[in-house]
Design a protein around this motif. Sequence first.
Motif, PDB file in Angstrom:
ATOM      1  N   PHE A  68       0.825  -1.213   0.000  1.00 14.63           N
ATOM      2  CA  PHE A  68       0.000   0.000   0.000  1.00 14.63           C
ATOM      3  C   PHE A  68       0.863   1.269   0.000  1.00 14.63           C
ATOM      4  CE2 PHE A  68      -3.608  -2.489   2.238  1.00 14.63           C
ATOM      5  CZ  PHE A  68      -4.095  -2.905   1.028  1.00 14.63           C
ATOM      6  N   ILE A  69       2.175   1.159   0.373  1.00 13.44           N
ATOM      7  CA  ILE A  69       3.072   2.320   0.349  1.00 13.44           C
ATOM      8  C   ILE A  69       4.320   1.955  -0.420  1.00 13.44           C
ATOM      9  CG2 ILE A  69       2.196   3.256   2.538  1.00 13.44           C
ATOM     10  CD1 ILE A  69       4.711   2.121   3.860  1.00 13.44           C
ATOM     11  N   SER A  70       4.978   2.974  -0.876  1.00 17.20           N
ATOM     12  CA  SER A  70       6.210   2.762  -1.651  1.00 17.20           C
ATOM     13  C   SER A  70       7.407   2.628  -0.721  1.00 17.20           C
ATOM     14  CB  SER A  70       6.432   3.936  -2.600  1.00 17.20           C
ATOM     15  OG  SER A  70       6.618   5.126  -1.868  1.00 17.20           O
ATOM     16  N   ASN A  71       8.515   2.245  -1.316  1.00 16.72           N
ATOM     17  CA  ASN A  71       9.756   2.152  -0.548  1.00 16.72           C
ATOM     18  C   ASN A  71      10.211   3.516  -0.014  1.00 16.72           C
ATOM     19  OD1 ASN A  71       9.978  -0.620  -0.877  1.00 16.72           O
ATOM     20  ND2 ASN A  71      11.098  -0.432  -2.819  1.00 16.72           N
ATOM     21  N   ALA A  72       9.940   4.544  -0.805  1.00 16.26           N
ATOM     22  CA  ALA A  72      10.345   5.891  -0.386  1.00 16.26           C
ATOM     23  C   ALA A  72       9.607   6.297   0.879  1.00 16.26           C
ATOM     24  CB  ALA A  72      10.084   6.881  -1.508  1.00 16.26           C
ATOM     25  N   GLU A  73       8.323   5.974   0.935  1.00 16.23           N
ATOM     26  CA  GLU A  73       7.552   6.332   2.129  1.00 16.23           C
ATOM     27  C   GLU A  73       8.047   5.535   3.341  1.00 16.23           C
ATOM     28  OE1 GLU A  73       3.242   7.544   0.249  1.00 16.23           O
ATOM     29  OE2 GLU A  73       3.709   5.433   0.549  1.00 16.23           O
ATOM     30  N   LEU A  74       8.402   4.256   3.112  1.00 15.54           N
ATOM     31  CA  LEU A  74       8.934   3.462   4.214  1.00 15.54           C
ATOM     32  C   LEU A  74      10.271   4.022   4.699  1.00 15.54           C
ATOM     33  CD1 LEU A  74       8.723   1.008   6.056  1.00 15.54           C
ATOM     34  CD2 LEU A  74       9.853  -0.340   4.245  1.00 15.54           C
ATOM     35  N   ASP A  75      11.080   4.477   3.766  1.00 16.08           N
ATOM     36  CA  ASP A  75      12.371   5.058   4.162  1.00 16.08           C
ATOM     37  C   ASP A  75      12.178   6.320   5.021  1.00 16.08           C
ATOM     38  OD1 ASP A  75      13.651   3.034   2.841  1.00 16.08           O
ATOM     39  OD2 ASP A  75      14.034   4.214   1.021  1.00 16.08           O
ATOM     40  N   GLN A  76      11.185   7.118   4.699  1.00 12.73           N
ATOM     41  CA  GLN A  76      10.920   8.329   5.494  1.00 12.73           C
ATOM     42  C   GLN A  76      10.519   7.971   6.925  1.00 12.73           C
ATOM     43  OE1 GLN A  76       7.961  10.566   3.368  1.00 12.73           O
ATOM     44  NE2 GLN A  76       9.403  11.194   1.737  1.00 12.73           N
ATOM     45  N   VAL A  77       9.718   6.898   7.031  1.00 15.94           N
ATOM     46  CA  VAL A  77       9.305   6.479   8.382  1.00 15.94           C
ATOM     47  C   VAL A  77      10.510   5.980   9.170  1.00 15.94           C
ATOM     48  CG1 VAL A  77       7.886   4.844   9.655  1.00 15.94           C
ATOM     49  CG2 VAL A  77       6.960   5.979   7.636  1.00 15.94           C
ATOM     50  N   LYS A  78      11.388   5.197   8.522  1.00 14.73           N
ATOM     51  CA  LYS A  78      12.590   4.725   9.196  1.00 14.73           C
ATOM     52  C   LYS A  78      13.489   5.883   9.627  1.00 14.73           C
ATOM     53  CE  LYS A  78      12.969   0.129   7.055  1.00 14.73           C
ATOM     54  NZ  LYS A  78      13.804  -0.739   6.200  1.00 14.73           N
ATOM     55  N   ALA A  79      13.623   6.884   8.779  1.00 13.71           N
ATOM     56  CA  ALA A  79      14.468   8.042   9.111  1.00 13.71           C
ATOM     57  C   ALA A  79      13.909   8.785  10.332  1.00 13.71           C
ATOM     58  CB  ALA A  79      14.557   8.962   7.911  1.00 13.71           C
TER      59      ALA A  79
END
Length: 403
Positions: free
Chosen positions: A159-170
């Motif tokens: 449901f989300i892209s890798n970029a959005e997941l990276d922002q959450v991790k950051a």
Amino acid sequence: MDNDISKLKIERQPLLATPRKSRHLGRWIGIGIAVLVVTGIGFSMANRPTSVQLTSVTQAYPSQAITVLNATGYVVAQRKASIASKATGRLEWLGVREGSTVKAGELIARLENADLKANVAQAAANIDVARARLQEARAELQDASRAHDRALDLKQQNFISNAELDQVKARLDRAKATVAGAQSGIGAAAAGTEAAKVAVANTEIRAPFDGVILTKNANVGDVVAPFSSSAEAKAAVVTMADLSTLEVEADVAESSIGKVKVGMPCEIQLDALPDVRLKGVVASQVPSVDRSKATVMFKIRFVEKSDRVLPEMSAKVAFLERELTSHERTPKMAVNPAALAGDGKEATLWQIVDGKLKRVPVQRGEKLGDLQTISGPVKIGDKVISKPTDHLKEGGAAVVAEK
């Protein structure tokens, strides 16, 4: 006119001859007068007061007979300190005076430190601020951690892209770093508080050990600075000593050090306390020679202590062959042997009482050094004739000769 020249003749009467009896009488009168003059002079000389010199009956100690060597020195505290402040400031409070007894760690004096105490309060407030920031960072970390968990679930469902997941991790990493920074901030604030407290403590002057205050070098209002960096500043506020560590430091001639050894018994006499003799023992020898005086210092520890013994008192030390017995520590009455008249055990001292000579019978005892011990109806301090002669008579007039 009668010209009989014979009438003009001067009649000369022959001189009467002096009777022999008158001449003898005048001679006897002259002799009598001379005899009277000589008798008067002799009577005057016989009744003239005898001129004498006096000495004192003193006391002697039996220790003099077993003394190996005598030395002089001073009482010195082996544990003493000049107490100063680490900080520079004005002396605000002084809680001791000369002679005060203090305990280790006891507050002696304090410098003005209101500004430093304010720094302590500010440092404590900084700790509260750091703790609040830590709570805030932890709250952010919890929110970032939940967001990260949701993002992982959504990613598994695409449901989300890798970029959005990276922002959450950051965001999660930043939250963790913020928590770590807040924790470090608390440590820094605590260290700042300790530094502020140390600065305050540096203005408080405390006793380093149990002892007695010897001198007071500064008064309230004086500027105190370490190492006396200012011309008007005081370095040491007080000096103190541990009186339980008092010892006599005596100088012994270099040529006599073979007579003294560590552990040797001693008898200590203080000039300020002439009637007190204290037992001592050689505690140590300083391993160097004073070149200027050619002496070696020995330190004598007091075996017997007295509250009247103070630092820097001058002292005499008698190094003894052996320990003294209790009997040998009792002083005896003594006098210069020249003051005694007569031979044998029975002897005589002469005193002057109301200008008249008085014979005092005494008994000789043992010899103690240069003195002769005696017993009899005299006491220590009495004045007696120092060198009596055979012509002294009981009741005769006497005067003290000027020295």
